[in-house]
Design a protein around this motif. Structure first.
Motif, PDB file in Angstrom:
ATOM      1  N   PHE A  72       0.819  -1.214   0.000  1.00  0.00           N
ATOM      2  CA  PHE A  72       0.000   0.000   0.000  1.00  0.00           C
ATOM      3  C   PHE A  72       0.854   1.266   0.000  1.00  0.00           C
ATOM      4  CE2 PHE A  72      -2.717  -3.368   1.554  1.00  0.00           C
ATOM      5  CZ  PHE A  72      -3.885  -3.161   0.806  1.00  0.00           C
ATOM      6  N   GLY A  73       2.163   1.104  -0.242  1.00  0.00           N
ATOM      7  CA  GLY A  73       3.051   2.261  -0.357  1.00  0.00           C
ATOM      8  C   GLY A  73       3.177   3.067   0.914  1.00  0.00           C
ATOM      9  N   LEU A  74       3.153   2.396   2.043  1.00  0.00           N
ATOM     10  CA  LEU A  74       3.259   3.078   3.330  1.00  0.00           C
ATOM     11  C   LEU A  74       4.716   3.064   3.802  1.00  0.00           C
ATOM     12  CD1 LEU A  74       0.149   1.414   4.995  1.00  0.00           C
ATOM     13  CD2 LEU A  74       0.254   3.649   3.864  1.00  0.00           C
ATOM     14  N   ALA A  75       5.066   4.005   4.646  1.00  0.00           N
ATOM     15  CA  ALA A  75       6.441   4.100   5.144  1.00  0.00           C
ATOM     16  C   ALA A  75       6.458   3.943   6.654  1.00  0.00           C
ATOM     17  CB  ALA A  75       7.057   5.436   4.758  1.00  0.00           C
ATOM     18  N   ALA A  76       7.259   2.993   7.114  1.00  0.00           N
ATOM     19  CA  ALA A  76       7.512   2.794   8.543  1.00  0.00           C
ATOM     20  C   ALA A  76       8.817   2.019   8.655  1.00  0.00           C
ATOM     21  CB  ALA A  76       6.348   2.064   9.200  1.00  0.00           C
ATOM     22  N   GLU A  77       9.876   2.592   8.094  1.00  0.00           N
ATOM     23  CA  GLU A  77      11.169   1.915   7.998  1.00  0.00           C
ATOM     24  C   GLU A  77      11.700   1.487   9.357  1.00  0.00           C
ATOM     25  OE1 GLU A  77      14.195   0.081   5.988  1.00  0.00           O
ATOM     26  OE2 GLU A  77      12.435   1.031   5.114  1.00  0.00           O
ATOM     27  N   GLY A  78      11.588   2.354  10.352  1.00  0.00           N
ATOM     28  CA  GLY A  78      12.089   2.018  11.689  1.00  0.00           C
ATOM     29  C   GLY A  78      11.360   0.818  12.281  1.00  0.00           C
ATOM     30  N   LEU A  79      10.049   0.780  12.130  1.00  0.00           N
ATOM     31  CA  LEU A  79       9.261  -0.336  12.634  1.00  0.00           C
ATOM     32  C   LEU A  79       9.621  -1.624  11.891  1.00  0.00           C
ATOM     33  CD1 LEU A  79       7.004  -1.527  14.375  1.00  0.00           C
ATOM     34  CD2 LEU A  79       5.355  -0.718  12.648  1.00  0.00           C
ATOM     35  N   LEU A  80       9.787  -1.523  10.575  1.00  0.00           N
ATOM     36  CA  LEU A  80      10.139  -2.695   9.775  1.00  0.00           C
ATOM     37  C   LEU A  80      11.500  -3.256  10.206  1.00  0.00           C
ATOM     38  CD1 LEU A  80       9.223  -4.525   7.423  1.00  0.00           C
ATOM     39  CD2 LEU A  80      10.498  -3.009   5.900  1.00  0.00           C
ATOM     40  N   VAL A  81      12.483  -2.388  10.367  1.00  0.00           N
ATOM     41  CA  VAL A  81      13.823  -2.824  10.785  1.00  0.00           C
ATOM     42  C   VAL A  81      13.756  -3.450  12.182  1.00  0.00           C
ATOM     43  CG1 VAL A  81      16.134  -2.018  11.417  1.00  0.00           C
ATOM     44  CG2 VAL A  81      15.078  -1.249   9.280  1.00  0.00           C
ATOM     45  N   ALA A  82      13.015  -2.843  13.101  1.00  0.00           N
ATOM     46  CA  ALA A  82      12.889  -3.400  14.454  1.00  0.00           C
ATOM     47  C   ALA A  82      12.248  -4.784  14.408  1.00  0.00           C
ATOM     48  CB  ALA A  82      12.068  -2.459  15.334  1.00  0.00           C
ATOM     49  N   MET A  83      11.229  -4.945  13.584  1.00  0.00           N
ATOM     50  CA  MET A  83      10.568  -6.244  13.458  1.00  0.00           C
ATOM     51  C   MET A  83      11.491  -7.284  12.828  1.00  0.00           C
ATOM     52  SD  MET A  83       7.614  -6.445  14.841  1.00  0.00           S
ATOM     53  CE  MET A  83       7.032  -7.931  14.033  1.00  0.00           C
ATOM     54  N   ILE A  84      12.289  -6.875  11.853  1.00  0.00           N
ATOM     55  CA  ILE A  84      13.238  -7.805  11.229  1.00  0.00           C
ATOM     56  C   ILE A  84      14.192  -8.346  12.285  1.00  0.00           C
ATOM     57  CG2 ILE A  84      15.260  -7.874   9.695  1.00  0.00           C
ATOM     58  CD1 ILE A  84      13.591  -6.037   7.771  1.00  0.00           C
ATOM     59  N   TRP A  85      14.728  -7.467  13.129  1.00  0.00           N
ATOM     60  CA  TRP A  85      15.666  -7.917  14.160  1.00  0.00           C
ATOM     61  C   TRP A  85      14.973  -8.728  15.242  1.00  0.00           C
ATOM     62  CZ3 TRP A  85      20.403  -8.661  13.201  1.00  0.00           C
ATOM     63  CH2 TRP A  85      21.033  -7.913  12.200  1.00  0.00           C
ATOM     64  N   ALA A  86      13.738  -8.372  15.577  1.00  0.00           N
ATOM     65  CA  ALA A  86      12.984  -9.163  16.564  1.00  0.00           C
ATOM     66  C   ALA A  86      12.749 -10.579  16.043  1.00  0.00           C
ATOM     67  CB  ALA A  86      11.655  -8.479  16.889  1.00  0.00           C
ATOM     68  N   VAL A  87      12.405 -10.694  14.759  1.00  0.00           N
ATOM     69  CA  VAL A  87      12.203 -12.020  14.169  1.00  0.00           C
ATOM     70  C   VAL A  87      13.520 -12.784  14.119  1.00  0.00           C
ATOM     71  CG1 VAL A  87      11.650 -13.233  12.006  1.00  0.00           C
ATOM     72  CG2 VAL A  87      10.097 -11.482  12.894  1.00  0.00           C
ATOM     73  N   ALA A  88      14.597 -12.119  13.739  1.00  0.00           N
ATOM     74  CA  ALA A  88      15.899 -12.795  13.673  1.00  0.00           C
ATOM     75  C   ALA A  88      16.293 -13.337  15.049  1.00  0.00           C
ATOM     76  CB  ALA A  88      16.967 -11.836  13.150  1.00  0.00           C
TER      77      ALA A  88
END
Length: 184
Positions: A142-158
């Motif tokens: 949907f072309g939304l921006a939340a880069e900080g949240l995405l990066v935090a979630m990537i590291w939480a999943v890792a």
């Protein structure tokens, strides 16, 4: 009974896997998000229906986690393939599942069938993996921006994926072992 409404819902969720992959490859992440959310809702509905109608089955007990893993792993690999998620994360998610399934198969072959109990860290990991996949599809679709949240979630999943994998291996190594039956 094999044909129950919960099993049919689970089978439909399994059939949603190729649709989600195709939509992602077609860069229709908006529709892939809707398919993914629908699959998630169906996961809750089939479990609830199985409980309230007392229609739990051995097939459902196997098919449900297979459908869940097929969807999650496929979405992670495909999102990594198109550059929405990091490739190293998809590799980590797949590797953890391969280690767990491979370990179970090895134990069965050795005559040491494991008692499979989901660990709390594994449940948290699954929740985080689902949340990240949905977030990545939502943002990119949907072309939304939340880069900080995405990066935090990537590291939480890792981190939760690593912790879960290590916890399963440690639990397996701590369990009592018996000598295999030499046979006749």
């Amino acid at each position: 009974m094999l044909v129950t409404l919960p099993n049919l819902i689970t089978l439909a969720r399994l059939c949603a896997v190729p649709a989600a992959i195709w939509l992602i490859l077609q860069h229709r992440l908006d529709l892939a998000f809707l398919v993914f959310v629908g699959a998630g809702i169906s996961d809750g509905v089939d479990g609830w229906l199985a409980r309230v109608t007392n229609s739990r089955s051995a097939l459902g007990a196997i098919l449900d986690p297979v459908a869940d893993k097929a969807l999650l792993v496929s979405v992670y690999v495909t999102l990594a393939g198109i550059g929405v998620l990091p490739d190293w994360l998809a590799i980590l998610v797949v590797f953890r599942d391969v280690v767990i399934v491979g370990g179970i198969l090895v134990l069965w072959v050795l005559g040491q069938p494991p008692a499979i109990k989901p660990l709390l860290v594994s449940k948290l990991n699954t929740l985080l993996q689902i949340a990240l996949a949905a977030l990545a599809l939502l943002l990119a679709g949907f072309g939304l921006a939340a880069e900080g949240l995405l990066v935090a979630m990537i590291w939480a999943v890792a981190l939760s994926t690593l912790a879960s994998g290590v916890a399963y291996v440690a639990a397996t190594l701590r369990r009592p072992w018996s000598a295999p039956d030499p046979g006749p």
